[in-house]
Design an enzyme around this catalytic site. Sequence first.
Site, short mmCIF file in Angstrom:
data_model
loop_
_atom_site.label_atom_id
_atom_site.label_comp_id
_atom_site.label_asym_id
_atom_site.label_seq_id
_atom_site.Cartn_x
_atom_site.Cartn_y
_atom_site.Cartn_z
CE LYS A 129 -4.39 0.99 0.03
NZ LYS A 129 -5.53 0.18 -0.46
CG ASP A 154 -7.33 3.12 -1.05
OD1 ASP A 154 -7.83 1.99 -0.99
OD2 ASP A 154 -7.40 3.93 -0.09
P1 NDP Z 1 -12.89 7.65 -3.14
O1 NDP Z 1 -11.82 8.62 -2.95
O2 NDP Z 1 -13.43 7.40 -4.50
O3 NDP Z 1 -14.14 8.03 -2.21
C1 NDP Z 1 -13.99 8.09 -0.85
C2 NDP Z 1 -15.34 8.47 -0.24
O4 NDP Z 1 -15.25 8.32 1.18
C3 NDP Z 1 -15.73 9.91 -0.49
O5 NDP Z 1 -17.13 10.01 -0.48
C4 NDP Z 1 -15.11 10.62 0.70
O6 NDP Z 1 -15.74 11.85 1.02
C5 NDP Z 1 -15.36 9.62 1.80
N1 NDP Z 1 -14.29 9.72 2.81
C6 NDP Z 1 -12.96 9.56 2.62
N2 NDP Z 1 -12.29 9.77 3.76
C7 NDP Z 1 -13.23 10.08 4.67
C8 NDP Z 1 -13.17 10.40 6.03
N3 NDP Z 1 -12.00 10.45 6.68
N4 NDP Z 1 -14.33 10.64 6.68
C9 NDP Z 1 -15.52 10.60 6.03
N5 NDP Z 1 -15.63 10.31 4.72
C10 NDP Z 1 -14.50 10.05 4.07
O7 NDP Z 1 -12.37 6.28 -2.50
P2 NDP Z 1 -12.86 4.79 -2.74
O8 NDP Z 1 -14.33 4.76 -2.95
O9 NDP Z 1 -11.97 4.17 -3.73
O10 NDP Z 1 -12.51 4.11 -1.33
C11 NDP Z 1 -13.43 4.03 -0.26
C12 NDP Z 1 -13.00 2.93 0.69
O11 NDP Z 1 -12.94 1.68 -0.03
C13 NDP Z 1 -11.62 3.09 1.31
O12 NDP Z 1 -11.62 2.51 2.60
C14 NDP Z 1 -10.72 2.25 0.40
O13 NDP Z 1 -9.55 1.82 1.05
C15 NDP Z 1 -11.66 1.09 0.12
N6 NDP Z 1 -11.35 0.28 -1.05
C16 NDP Z 1 -11.23 0.84 -2.29
C17 NDP Z 1 -10.97 0.04 -3.38
C18 NDP Z 1 -10.91 0.58 -4.76
O14 NDP Z 1 -10.79 -0.20 -5.69
N7 NDP Z 1 -11.03 1.89 -4.97
C19 NDP Z 1 -10.76 -1.41 -3.25
C20 NDP Z 1 -11.00 -1.91 -1.91
C21 NDP Z 1 -11.26 -1.07 -0.88
P3 NDP Z 1 -14.96 13.24 0.73
O15 NDP Z 1 -15.00 13.42 -0.76
O16 NDP Z 1 -15.74 14.26 1.48
O17 NDP Z 1 -13.56 13.06 1.24
O1 2IT Z 2 -7.82 -1.75 -0.95
C1 2IT Z 2 -7.75 -2.24 -2.10
O2 2IT Z 2 -7.88 -3.46 -2.29
C2 2IT Z 2 -7.54 -1.34 -3.23
N1 2IT Z 2 -7.49 -0.13 -3.03
C3 2IT Z 2 -7.36 -1.88 -4.61
C4 2IT Z 2 -5.95 -2.35 -4.82
C5 2IT Z 2 -5.61 -2.75 -6.23
O3 2IT Z 2 -4.42 -3.06 -6.42
O4 2IT Z 2 -6.46 -2.78 -7.12
#
Ligand code: NDP
Ligand code: 2IT
Length: 447
Positions: free
Chosen positions: A128, A168
């Site tokens: 990460k 992420d």
């Molecule tokens: P994005 O940046 O696309 O979206 C994040 C969302 O969460 C936004 O709505 C943001 O709001 C909100 N957010 C982020 N930080 C905070 C915080 N500290 N408090 C409240 N709201 C928050 O990220 P993703 O959708 O990609 O990721 C969301 C979650 O999913 C994370 O935990 C990530 O690790 C996990 N994840 C993502 C993967 C991926 O493929 N993208 C894969 C597996 C897990 P705002 O815009 O106001 O910050």
């Molecule tokens: O938390 C996760 O699994 C991710 N943000 C996706 C990682 C990836 O390599 O696609």
Amino acid sequence: MYEDLSVEIFMERLKGRTPDEPEFHQAVQEVVEHVIPFILEHPKYQQAGIIQRMTEPDRTIIFRVVWEDDNGEVQVNRGYRVQFSNAIGPYKGGLRFHPSVNLSILKFLGFEQTFKNSLTTLPMGAAKGGSNFDPHGKSDAEVMRFCQSFMTELVHHIGPNTDIPAGDVGVGAREISYLFGQYKRLAHEFTGALTGKSLEFGGSLIRKEATGYGNAYFMEEMLRHQYDSILDKTCLISGSGNVALYCTEKIIQLGGKVVTLSDSSGFIHDPDGIDEDKLAYLIDLKTVKRGRISEYAEKYGCEYHVGLRPWSIPCDLAFPCATQNELDENDAHHLIEHGCIGVSEGANMPTTQAGIKAFQEAKCLFGPGKAANAGGVAISGLEMTQNSIRLAWSAEELEKRLQDIMVGIHRQCAQYGTEEDYVNYVKGANIAGFIKVADAMLAYGVI
Ligand code: NDP
Ligand code: 2IT
């Protein structure tokens, strides 16, 4: 060796050598509670010090990222890549750009990635990385300059057979494009050293949808296991980023009703449910216009709750898809009292330890992130495959593979986590994820 292995002693020693890393401690605690009893029944892992090695990253790279903002002022951020384990494949995991990023958060994410990637059954190790850079409010040109500077150092540590970063929080298609452009320029080759790329230059269909779709599929599978389904269920989702939006899309397709979404400023409550037209508006709002979720409430005349999370709203199912520790013990009790029968974590570690215990004591289905959100990295793994064979598979082919992988993860969790009439998915995911990595480490000897 390690004759005195117990969860308490192990955690005490870990905290002693990694002070100030509370998120990392939390993620390790959640794993060792199940894995240490398993190790005690299988002394080969104990004698080889496997869990001691698994909780120490292979290496951690920390670097300065200097860039110039639109006013010509020099800005300095900190960049990281924590390469946790390449026992079962090259390092693989996302990059997070958010002001809260620090070593503890990236170590928790890298550690969880080890188990998640193992569960996918694909040959991927774990890493990460990211930065305390905040893309909110920055111009495209600023984000580009930051990404180019970040990659100028990262290029030395990644590659298609070494370490393959992806997105992420705060890192989406725009950031991956800038990062890949700079990688290609510096490495002097066009290879799939990043995933989540756009379709024009080696990206995979379904990757942007994969985490959210996979999370909905995982919930569907937990429900199917007890002869139920998402159809007609009222669902709460937090977040409105990549994971939340595509989780919403799949739930709509499976016949569920999504009534909340959020961002870090508050949540919207639309009791009529978010339909396909409203979702199209949201995808444009969040990914093109980079607006706030409150604008949805203005447009559709529904409630907006400033500064709050959605867990007080009655529901059948909950999908925390924003960030770590966004759902605590009180929230869990609220959800259970209001009729919630299942939780599937789209985010990484969104539920606190006490929250998880509350759900499990109430026999509420609980799918931990390392299982439930593994669909994203799984399709990343298939993006790597497509890059290697220089072919692109169809959306139908990829979605079928995604579904099969989520069903397979569910099966592994049930195999190791079934306790009388309840599946402890946390236990199942931890033990199933552990075995493959541990056996590879045993085979390598002491390294
Ligand atoms: P994005 O940046 O696309 O979206 C994040 C969302 O969460 C936004 O709505 C943001 O709001 C909100 N957010 C982020 N930080 C905070 C915080 N500290 N408090 C409240 N709201 C928050 O990220 P993703 O959708 O990609 O990721 C969301 C979650 O999913 C994370 O935990 C990530 O690790 C996990 N994840 C993502 C993967 C991926 O493929 N993208 C894969 C597996 C897990 P705002 O815009 O106001 O910050
Ligand atoms: O938390 C996760 O699994 C991710 N943000 C996706 C990682 C990836 O390599 O696609």
